[in-house]
Design a protein around this motif. Structure first.
Motif, PDB file in Angstrom:
ATOM      1  N   ASN A  55       0.688  -1.367  -0.010  1.00 47.23           N
ATOM      2  CA  ASN A  55       0.016   0.039   0.034  1.00 47.23           C
ATOM      3  C   ASN A  55       0.684   1.282   0.124  1.00 47.23           C
ATOM      4  O   ASN A  55       0.428   2.335   0.574  1.00 47.23           O
ATOM      5  N   ALA A  56       2.188   1.308  -0.777  1.00 47.95           N
ATOM      6  CA  ALA A  56       2.865   2.224  -0.885  1.00 47.95           C
ATOM      7  C   ALA A  56       2.029   3.351  -1.658  1.00 47.95           C
ATOM      8  O   ALA A  56       1.549   3.184  -2.496  1.00 47.95           O
ATOM      9  N   VAL A  57       2.108   4.430  -1.292  1.00 48.08           N
ATOM     10  CA  VAL A  57       1.545   5.716  -2.096  1.00 48.08           C
ATOM     11  C   VAL A  57       2.195   6.063  -3.356  1.00 48.08           C
ATOM     12  O   VAL A  57       3.667   6.565  -3.248  1.00 48.08           O
ATOM     13  N   GLY A  58       1.537   6.187  -4.337  1.00 49.39           N
ATOM     14  CA  GLY A  58       1.995   6.578  -5.501  1.00 49.39           C
ATOM     15  C   GLY A  58       1.244   7.917  -5.923  1.00 49.39           C
ATOM     16  O   GLY A  58       0.408   8.114  -5.451  1.00 49.39           O
ATOM     17  N   ALA A  59       1.640   8.271  -7.325  1.00 45.49           N
ATOM     18  CA  ALA A  59       0.958   9.658  -7.829  1.00 45.49           C
ATOM     19  C   ALA A  59      -0.590   9.445  -7.619  1.00 45.49           C
ATOM     20  O   ALA A  59      -1.298  10.319  -7.289  1.00 45.49           O
ATOM     21  N   VAL A  60      -1.232   8.440  -8.056  1.00 42.30           N
ATOM     22  CA  VAL A  60      -2.527   8.140  -8.153  1.00 42.30           C
ATOM     23  C   VAL A  60      -3.117   8.225  -6.662  1.00 42.30           C
ATOM     24  O   VAL A  60      -4.278   8.839  -6.351  1.00 42.30           O
ATOM     25  N   MET A  61      -2.812   7.423  -5.845  1.00 43.62           N
ATOM     26  CA  MET A  61      -3.219   7.369  -4.440  1.00 43.62           C
ATOM     27  C   MET A  61      -3.159   8.718  -3.882  1.00 43.62           C
ATOM     28  O   MET A  61      -4.146   9.012  -3.136  1.00 43.62           O
ATOM     29  N   HIS A  62      -2.048   9.550  -3.952  1.00 47.47           N
ATOM     30  CA  HIS A  62      -1.746  10.530  -3.410  1.00 47.47           C
ATOM     31  C   HIS A  62      -2.903  11.472  -3.746  1.00 47.47           C
ATOM     32  O   HIS A  62      -3.276  12.175  -2.937  1.00 47.47           O
ATOM     33  N   ALA A  63      -3.006  11.563  -5.095  1.00 46.34           N
ATOM     34  CA  ALA A  63      -4.253  12.523  -5.543  1.00 46.34           C
ATOM     35  C   ALA A  63      -5.536  12.362  -5.059  1.00 46.34           C
ATOM     36  O   ALA A  63      -6.343  13.069  -4.563  1.00 46.34           O
ATOM     37  N   GLU A  64      -5.776  11.120  -5.056  1.00 46.15           N
ATOM     38  CA  GLU A  64      -7.236  10.385  -4.402  1.00 46.15           C
ATOM     39  C   GLU A  64      -7.283  10.650  -2.915  1.00 46.15           C
ATOM     40  O   GLU A  64      -8.307  10.767  -2.524  1.00 46.15           O
ATOM     41  N   LEU A  65      -6.150  10.482  -2.138  1.00 48.28           N
ATOM     42  CA  LEU A  65      -6.482  10.675  -0.751  1.00 48.28           C
ATOM     43  C   LEU A  65      -6.810  12.259  -0.473  1.00 48.28           C
ATOM     44  O   LEU A  65      -7.234  12.215   0.642  1.00 48.28           O
ATOM     45  N   ARG A  66      -6.328  13.149  -1.380  1.00 48.65           N
ATOM     46  CA  ARG A  66      -6.748  14.476  -1.097  1.00 48.65           C
ATOM     47  C   ARG A  66      -8.141  14.764  -1.296  1.00 48.65           C
ATOM     48  O   ARG A  66      -8.793  15.677  -0.628  1.00 48.65           O
TER      49      ARG A  66
END
Length: 264
Positions: A29-40
């Motif tokens: 569950n390392a955070v990449g570009a897509v997950m980082h944007a979605e967590l916002r």
């Protein structure tokens, strides 16, 4: 902005409890570009949903969140301006979690590292598997701990403990975390779901407005402090992202060797 579909995060709602799962188990569950944007966006969306009163945040597989995805971090070393583009996202993640009026439980099913530690800290309660570890390892990656832990951790464990953890990047066991007030409950993995369900059930069966307003009041000073500090912290993290030590750390991690820092 409301976003209704996600690629790397799943949302399931049952009995007015929303379970948000970081869903990249193949990379812990390392955070990449897509997950980082979605967590916002995901916590803003949850604040607006009328079908849930309690949120549970967890990770798929054997980890809660291993921090930043190494390939993503390498891409920002190769193209430094890409790091600058995520500064507002990083602040948005922390602010949206602290501003979420609904109580949120961290179901720490495994390690919470780096950004994963920040996500856990932004929750209202933490229930951890007895094998889980916690730590903000930014400095071990040659980065300033800018994405939120430096704001919240001193409030939780005190300044001296927080400075030791943040300046060394040390990991603590779930039991150590419980003893210092970082984690509410530590249970065997087989009992994790039952404990989380018990807490979530108490919250969802309680007086919703009283619980929400109490959380808002408790978080008021922390929210103000985060608003005051995050610009500076993220600016320092952006500077450190361009350092030779950060590039060396990421290369060493990806190569499976110990980094040799030069102080540059």
């Amino acid at each position: 902005m409301t976003q209704t579909t996600y690629q790397s995060v799943t949302i399931e709602v049952a009995d007015r409890i929303a379970t948000v799962t970081l869903n990249r188990p193949e990379v812990l569950n390392a955070v990449g570009a897509v997950m980082h944007a979605e967590l916002r966006h995901v916590f803003r969306d949850l604040a607006e949903r009328e079908d849930c009163d309690v949120v549970v945040l967890t990770g798929a597989g054997r980890a809660f969140c291993a921090g930043g995805d190494l390939a993503w971090l390498q891409s920002m070393i190769d193209e430094p301006d890409r790091f600058l583009a995520i500064l507002e996202e990083a602040k948005g993640i922390v602010f949206s979690m602290l501003e979420l009026p609904k109580p949120m439980i961290c179901r720490m099913n495994g390690d919470a590292i780096g950004l994963g530690a920040t996500l856990a800290l932004c929750c209202d309660m933490v229930v951890a598997s007895e094998t889980a570890r916690f730590g903000d390892t930014h400095v071990r990656a040659g980065l300033v701990a800018g994405d939120g832990a430096a704001v919240i951790l001193p409030y939780v464990v005190g300044y001296m403990r927080a400075k030791e953890m943040l300046l060394t990047g040390a990991l603590v066991s779930a039991q150590e975390g419980r003893e210092m007030g970082l984690i509410n409950h530590v249970v065997p993995a087989a009992e994790l779901d039952a404990k989380v369900a018990l807490l979530a059930g108490r919250l969802v069966g309680g007086a919703t407005r009283a619980i929400r307003y109490t959380k808002i009041a408790l978080n008021k000073k922390l929210r103000a402090y985060a608003q005051e500090q995050m610009d500076m912290l993220m600016a320092y993290e952006a500077l450190s992202s361009r350092s030779a030590d950060h590039a060396e750390a990421i290369d060493a991690i990806r190569s499976g060797r110990k980094p040799v820092f030069s102080g540059r």
